[in-house]
Enzyme design. Sequence first.
Site, short mmCIF file in Angstrom:
data_model
loop_
_atom_site.label_atom_id
_atom_site.label_comp_id
_atom_site.label_asym_id
_atom_site.label_seq_id
_atom_site.Cartn_x
_atom_site.Cartn_y
_atom_site.Cartn_z
N CYS A 40 0.86 -1.19 0.00
CA CYS A 40 0.00 0.00 0.00
C CYS A 40 0.89 1.24 0.00
CB CYS A 40 -0.89 -0.02 1.25
SG CYS A 40 -1.89 1.46 1.53
N SER A 42 0.72 3.73 1.87
CA SER A 42 0.97 4.29 3.20
C SER A 42 2.36 3.90 3.71
CB SER A 42 -0.12 3.87 4.18
OG SER A 42 -1.36 4.39 3.74
N HIS A 45 4.93 6.14 2.19
CA HIS A 45 5.05 7.45 2.85
C HIS A 45 6.10 7.43 3.95
CE1 HIS A 45 1.58 9.15 0.91
NE2 HIS A 45 0.72 8.33 1.47
N HIS A 73 1.19 -2.92 6.84
CA HIS A 73 -0.02 -2.78 7.66
C HIS A 73 -1.19 -3.47 6.97
CE1 HIS A 73 -0.40 0.31 4.66
NE2 HIS A 73 -1.69 0.34 4.91
N CYS A 180 -6.91 -3.40 3.96
CA CYS A 180 -6.73 -1.94 3.88
C CYS A 180 -7.43 -1.36 2.65
CB CYS A 180 -5.27 -1.53 3.89
SG CYS A 180 -5.08 0.26 3.70
N1 NAD Z 1 -7.41 7.20 4.91
C1 NAD Z 1 -6.99 5.95 5.05
O1 NAD Z 1 -7.41 5.21 5.95
C2 NAD Z 1 -5.99 5.39 4.09
C3 NAD Z 1 -5.76 4.01 4.05
C4 NAD Z 1 -4.87 3.52 3.10
C5 NAD Z 1 -4.23 4.37 2.23
N2 NAD Z 1 -4.45 5.71 2.31
C6 NAD Z 1 -3.81 6.66 1.40
O2 NAD Z 1 -4.53 6.67 0.16
C7 NAD Z 1 -3.66 7.14 -0.86
C8 NAD Z 1 -3.72 6.21 -2.06
O3 NAD Z 1 -3.06 4.98 -1.73
P1 NAD Z 1 -2.82 3.84 -2.83
O4 NAD Z 1 -2.19 2.72 -2.13
O5 NAD Z 1 -4.08 3.64 -3.60
O6 NAD Z 1 -1.75 4.57 -3.79
P2 NAD Z 1 -1.21 4.10 -5.21
O7 NAD Z 1 0.19 4.61 -5.32
O8 NAD Z 1 -1.49 2.64 -5.42
O9 NAD Z 1 -2.13 4.89 -6.26
C9 NAD Z 1 -2.16 6.28 -6.35
C10 NAD Z 1 -2.67 6.68 -7.74
O10 NAD Z 1 -2.83 8.10 -7.75
C11 NAD Z 1 -2.47 8.55 -9.04
N3 NAD Z 1 -2.19 10.00 -8.97
C12 NAD Z 1 -1.10 10.60 -8.46
N4 NAD Z 1 -1.21 11.95 -8.58
C13 NAD Z 1 -2.43 12.18 -9.15
C14 NAD Z 1 -3.13 13.36 -9.53
N5 NAD Z 1 -2.60 14.58 -9.34
N6 NAD Z 1 -4.34 13.22 -10.10
C15 NAD Z 1 -4.88 12.01 -10.31
N7 NAD Z 1 -4.26 10.84 -9.96
C16 NAD Z 1 -3.05 10.95 -9.40
C17 NAD Z 1 -1.28 7.69 -9.42
O11 NAD Z 1 -1.06 7.67 -10.83
C18 NAD Z 1 -1.71 6.32 -8.88
O12 NAD Z 1 -2.40 5.57 -9.86
C19 NAD Z 1 -2.27 7.24 -0.22
O13 NAD Z 1 -2.06 8.58 0.19
C20 NAD Z 1 -2.40 6.33 0.98
O14 NAD Z 1 -1.48 6.63 2.00
C21 NAD Z 1 -5.32 6.22 3.21
ZN ZN Z 2 -2.94 0.89 3.48
#
Ligand code: NAD
Ligand code: ZN
Length: 382
Positions: A40, A42, A45, A73, A180
């Site tokens: 993931c 996260s 980060h 996680h 997640c």
């Molecule tokens: N709130 C929560 O409980 C929680 C839980 C898990 C993950 N997250 C967060 O969610 C976010 C996404 O995680 P993920 O694992 O899906 O990431 P990921 O890297 O798998 O996917 C992110 C996507 O965003 C796209 N992207 C980047 N910049 C962009 C923009 N300006 N416009 C449109 N698309 C764009 C990328 O091309 C990619 O396809 C992360 O910040 C992660 O930390 C939050």
């Molecule tokens: Zn996650």
Amino acid sequence: MKCSAAVLHGVNQDWSVEEIEVDPPKTGEVLVKWTHAGLCHSDEHMVTGDIVPPDEALALMGSPGLFPAVGGHVGSGIVVEAGPGVTNVAVGDHVSASFIPSCGTCRYCATGRQNLCDQGAGTFLPGMITDGTSRHRVGDTDLMLFAKLGTFSEYSTVAESQVIKVDADLPLDVVALVSCGVATGWGSATKRADVRPGETVVVVGIGGIGINAVQGAAMAGAKRVIAVDPLEFKREKAMEFGATHTFASMEEAMPEVMELTQGQMADKVIMTPGVLYGDMMALGTGLAGKGSTIVVTALGPITQTESSVNLFELAMWQKEIKGTIFGSLNPRADIPNLLSMYQEGTLKLDELITKTYPLAEINDGYAAMRDGTNLRGVIAHA
Ligand SMILES: NC(=O)c1ccc[n+]([C@@H]2O[C@H](COP(=O)([O-])OP(=O)(O)OC[C@H]3O[C@@H](n4cnc5c(N)ncnc54)[C@H](O)[C@@H]3O)[C@@H](O)[C@H]2O)c1
Ligand SMILES: [Zn+2]
Ligand SMILES: [Zn+2]
């Protein structure tokens, strides 16, 4: 016992796969043999430092620092040993990790908001949820466990409040994904944004989280599910998971959403890019119309406090911006429920996994995330 784990020794370093030592579980704890871990954003980060608090903030919390840390996680596995007093699971149970603990008795758990459980408060502090002491070491040094889980280790000792028993017939790779990304994305759409039949929904960022927001919005009956991602592969996947339209950027989507909705704009906008920088919120909230909801699921850098929201429009168009952790779902009820939807054939999970890696290739898995070639990568432990 000794086992292999992916350890991060500091910001901007690679994951280092090395031998660590894991102590047996004490009261209220279980030793889990993790079979799968999800890659993931996260954890990424932690590598970039986006969610590493500044040293002064850590000192105020009483934390000696986050490194060395075992990542992971997102995961699934089998309980191999249970400490005294464990009642929720037993040896041999198949379990999903839950990066949000759910104690069941704090004010938030008791009011159906397990995703806000008080036991999550010690995330940046060392030691176990149960008694604050450590069960994991590399050499003589105590290890932090990301989200107190450390699924990038073959084994770890965790609080019983962080594992959820699942049906033993389920494939454990998909169980890991639900722990997640699936829950967070699906809940962001169905629960936090509360998508209703006939609505127009924009999902910004189609990673492991966003693709499940697309899936959730479609299941909730949205008339239009508009997926935004710069990568063509992600846009194609979004169409397979229920998107009706795709665009490469929020700038590109803006006039098209205006035309599609005859100026009304979206009812719901869900922000799930890899990193959510404050200046992305001008367009994110701009895509949303009168009486709309904008859900912030993605994480911004931990020290960023400025965001480019037009406050006049926020007030006059009566928009609402909402954060969410874990899609505002209850892990103990919703992880099994999502998995039963998969068993019934209504939730797509197998299709989320692009590639499976052995632990030794974890850095290749994260390189693929950065390049955007995986919808989701999964570690299969030996
Ligand atoms: N709130 C929560 O409980 C929680 C839980 C898990 C993950 N997250 C967060 O969610 C976010 C996404 O995680 P993920 O694992 O899906 O990431 P990921 O890297 O798998 O996917 C992110 C996507 O965003 C796209 N992207 C980047 N910049 C962009 C923009 N300006 N416009 C449109 N698309 C764009 C990328 O091309 C990619 O396809 C992360 O910040 C992660 O930390 C939050
Ligand atoms: Zn996650
Ligand atoms: Zn609780």
